[in-house]
Design a protein around this motif. Sequence first.
Motif, PDB file in Angstrom:
ATOM      1  N   GLN A   1      72.180 -36.525 -13.523  1.00 54.32           N
ATOM      2  CA  GLN A   1      72.616 -37.326 -12.387  1.00 54.32           C
ATOM      3  C   GLN A   1      73.848 -36.703 -11.736  1.00 54.32           C
ATOM      4  O   GLN A   1      74.619 -35.979 -12.390  1.00 54.32           O
ATOM      5  CB  GLN A   1      72.944 -38.748 -12.833  1.00 54.32           C
ATOM      6  N   ALA A   2      74.023 -36.992 -10.479  1.00 53.32           N
ATOM      7  CA  ALA A   2      75.201 -36.520  -9.769  1.00 53.32           C
ATOM      8  C   ALA A   2      76.464 -36.950 -10.510  1.00 53.32           C
ATOM      9  O   ALA A   2      76.555 -38.084 -10.990  1.00 53.32           O
ATOM     10  CB  ALA A   2      75.210 -37.054  -8.348  1.00 53.32           C
TER      11      ALA A   2
ATOM     12  N   THR B   1      71.194 -28.366  -6.971  1.00 50.59           N
ATOM     13  CA  THR B   1      69.810 -28.237  -7.433  1.00 50.59           C
ATOM     14  C   THR B   1      69.244 -26.883  -7.024  1.00 50.59           C
ATOM     15  O   THR B   1      69.269 -26.512  -5.852  1.00 50.59           O
ATOM     16  CB  THR B   1      68.940 -29.360  -6.843  1.00 50.59           C
ATOM     17  N   ALA B   2      68.763 -26.141  -8.020  1.00 48.08           N
ATOM     18  CA  ALA B   2      68.265 -24.790  -7.766  1.00 48.08           C
ATOM     19  C   ALA B   2      67.730 -24.202  -9.066  1.00 48.08           C
ATOM     20  O   ALA B   2      67.944 -24.766 -10.147  1.00 48.08           O
ATOM     21  CB  ALA B   2      69.372 -23.892  -7.223  1.00 48.08           C
ATOM     22  N   VAL B   3      67.064 -23.061  -8.936  1.00 50.78           N
ATOM     23  CA  VAL B   3      66.767 -22.240 -10.103  1.00 50.78           C
ATOM     24  C   VAL B   3      67.948 -21.301 -10.291  1.00 50.78           C
ATOM     25  O   VAL B   3      68.356 -20.613  -9.338  1.00 50.78           O
ATOM     26  CB  VAL B   3      65.465 -21.437  -9.927  1.00 50.78           C
TER      27      VAL B   3
ATOM     28  N   VAL C   1      67.694 -26.291 -12.578  1.00 47.97           N
ATOM     29  CA  VAL C   1      68.703 -27.343 -12.636  1.00 47.97           C
ATOM     30  C   VAL C   1      68.409 -28.313 -11.494  1.00 47.97           C
ATOM     31  O   VAL C   1      68.333 -27.908 -10.339  1.00 47.97           O
ATOM     32  CB  VAL C   1      70.123 -26.774 -12.489  1.00 47.97           C
ATOM     33  N   THR C   2      68.236 -29.581 -11.846  1.00 47.91           N
ATOM     34  CA  THR C   2      67.962 -30.609 -10.848  1.00 47.91           C
ATOM     35  C   THR C   2      69.004 -31.701 -10.973  1.00 47.91           C
ATOM     36  O   THR C   2      69.189 -32.260 -12.059  1.00 47.91           O
ATOM     37  CB  THR C   2      66.561 -31.203 -11.027  1.00 47.91           C
ATOM     38  N   VAL C   3      69.684 -31.994  -9.860  1.00 50.61           N
ATOM     39  CA  VAL C   3      70.717 -33.019  -9.842  1.00 50.61           C
ATOM     40  C   VAL C   3      70.230 -34.157  -8.954  1.00 50.61           C
ATOM     41  O   VAL C   3      70.001 -33.969  -7.757  1.00 50.61           O
ATOM     42  CB  VAL C   3      72.047 -32.465  -9.320  1.00 50.61           C
ATOM     43  N   SER C   4      70.095 -35.330  -9.538  1.00 50.14           N
ATOM     44  CA  SER C   4      69.613 -36.487  -8.790  1.00 50.14           C
ATOM     45  C   SER C   4      70.790 -37.278  -8.231  1.00 50.14           C
ATOM     46  O   SER C   4      71.856 -37.348  -8.839  1.00 50.14           O
ATOM     47  CB  SER C   4      68.760 -37.380  -9.682  1.00 50.14           C
ATOM     48  N   SER C   5      70.572 -37.888  -7.082  1.00 57.72           N
ATOM     49  CA  SER C   5      71.654 -38.646  -6.447  1.00 57.72           C
ATOM     50  C   SER C   5      71.646 -40.098  -6.869  1.00 57.72           C
ATOM     51  O   SER C   5      70.743 -40.563  -7.554  1.00 57.72           O
ATOM     52  CB  SER C   5      71.507 -38.558  -4.926  1.00 57.72           C
TER      53      SER C   5
END
Length: 117
Positions: free
Chosen positions: A13-14, A89-91, A113-117
């Motif tokens: 999470q953010a 969020t990116a590879v 890497v994935t960052v959710s808001s």
Amino acid sequence: QVQLVESGGGLVQAGGSLRLSCAASGSAFGHMGWFRQAPGKDREFVAAINWSGGITTYADSVKGRFTISSDNAKNTVYLEMNNLKPEDTAVYYCTLGGRTWPPTDYWGQGTQVTVSS
């Protein structure tokens, strides 16, 4: 043959944190770094550390939030990422090399890497 293997990516999470690792093998020696590529965007530089670990450099977008470090005994470089934002969020790709700064001679396969808001 140099091999770079990243690990530590995931969903967060953010405001959260992640730590990426990259293990180098096969006569690997040189400066190490991290790049990233978001969907639909060009690959961009994130951070780099020189072979001795005494010099580091960061992209402006991650300064103060990300920290790059290395353990030469383990041929491993780390990227500590704090206060993550959705735009992070990116590879993320690990790199190694000695001919350029930041290093780009060898690349890992990437970790998401994935960052959710």
